[in-house]
Design a protein around this motif. Structure first.
Motif, mmCIF file in Angstrom:
data_model
loop_
_atom_site.group_PDB
_atom_site.id
_atom_site.type_symbol
_atom_site.label_atom_id
_atom_site.label_comp_id
_atom_site.label_asym_id
_atom_site.label_seq_id
_atom_site.Cartn_x
_atom_site.Cartn_y
_atom_site.Cartn_z
ATOM 1 N N ILE A 4 2.362 24.298 -4.244
ATOM 2 C CA ILE A 4 2.357 22.492 -4.217
ATOM 3 C C ILE A 4 3.545 22.076 -4.845
ATOM 4 N N ARG A 5 4.305 22.852 -5.644
ATOM 5 C CA ARG A 5 5.643 22.503 -6.308
ATOM 6 C C ARG A 5 6.544 22.635 -5.336
ATOM 7 N N GLN A 42 0.413 30.666 -12.077
ATOM 8 C CA GLN A 42 -0.541 30.027 -12.634
ATOM 9 C C GLN A 42 -0.752 31.194 -13.736
ATOM 10 N N TYR A 43 -1.015 30.710 -14.964
ATOM 11 C CA TYR A 43 -1.318 31.647 -16.191
ATOM 12 C C TYR A 43 -2.848 31.616 -16.750
ATOM 13 N N ALA A 44 -3.091 32.885 -17.314
ATOM 14 C CA ALA A 44 -4.560 33.059 -17.891
ATOM 15 C C ALA A 44 -4.260 34.017 -18.871
ATOM 16 N N VAL A 87 5.035 28.183 -22.414
ATOM 17 C CA VAL A 87 5.888 28.492 -21.125
ATOM 18 C C VAL A 87 5.310 27.841 -19.966
ATOM 19 N N TRP A 88 4.251 27.475 -19.795
ATOM 20 C CA TRP A 88 3.545 26.985 -18.437
ATOM 21 C C TRP A 88 3.563 25.415 -18.610
ATOM 22 N N LYS A 89 4.584 24.774 -18.057
ATOM 23 C CA LYS A 89 5.126 23.421 -18.118
ATOM 24 C C LYS A 89 4.804 22.772 -16.817
ATOM 25 N N ASP A 90 4.528 23.061 -16.000
ATOM 26 C CA ASP A 90 3.958 22.369 -14.639
ATOM 27 C C ASP A 90 2.992 23.289 -14.103
ATOM 28 N N MET A 91 1.735 22.737 -14.390
ATOM 29 C CA MET A 91 0.377 23.457 -14.067
ATOM 30 C C MET A 91 -0.012 23.396 -12.451
ATOM 31 N N SER A 99 7.110 17.493 -5.491
ATOM 32 C CA SER A 99 7.493 18.894 -5.659
ATOM 33 C C SER A 99 8.763 19.092 -6.025
ATOM 34 N N ALA A 100 9.468 18.022 -6.257
ATOM 35 C CA ALA A 100 10.874 17.981 -6.869
ATOM 36 C C ALA A 100 10.961 18.380 -8.453
ATOM 37 N N GLY A 101 9.504 18.456 -8.889
ATOM 38 C CA GLY A 101 9.551 18.578 -10.414
ATOM 39 C C GLY A 101 9.239 17.450 -11.137
ATOM 40 N N PRO A 102 9.163 17.570 -12.534
ATOM 41 C CA PRO A 102 8.756 16.344 -13.239
ATOM 42 C C PRO A 102 10.097 15.124 -13.191
ATOM 43 N N ARG A 103 9.718 14.137 -13.153
ATOM 44 C CA ARG A 103 10.453 13.030 -13.291
ATOM 45 C C ARG A 103 10.582 12.159 -14.377
#
Length: 83
Positions: A68-69, A26-28, A59-63, A77-81
């Motif tokens: 959980i991913r 996670q980014y901040a 850069v942070w595509k999946d929050m 958790s397989a990523g974006p569909r």
């Protein structure tokens, strides 16, 4: 240092923030003059607040947190569909 390079350095504001990331990916952003909070590390990007936020947006595509991913057997958790 040449006069031209001094002018370029003097006209660019000094960085005020850095991008940080935790073990969950996670980014901040965090102020450069503050010590990093426990569990976070510097990602490498420094700049104005707006520059750091823009970098995170790129850069942070999946929050979702990494934990959980990467749940085995979870189709989410397989990523974006694709639609």
């Amino acid at each position: 240092m040449t006069p031209d390079s001094h002018h370029a350095t003097a006209s660019r504001p000094q960085p005020t923030h850095r991008v940080v990331v935790n073990h969950e990916e996670q980014y901040a952003i965090w102020r450069l003059d503050e010590p990093l909070p426990k569990g976070w590390r510097a990602e490498g990007t420094k700049g104005a607040e707006e520059e750091c936020l823009a970098h995170i947006g790129r850069v942070w595509k999946d929050m979702r947190p990494l934990s959980i991913r990467s749940v085995p057997g979870d189709p989410e958790s397989a990523g974006p569909r694709s639609p």
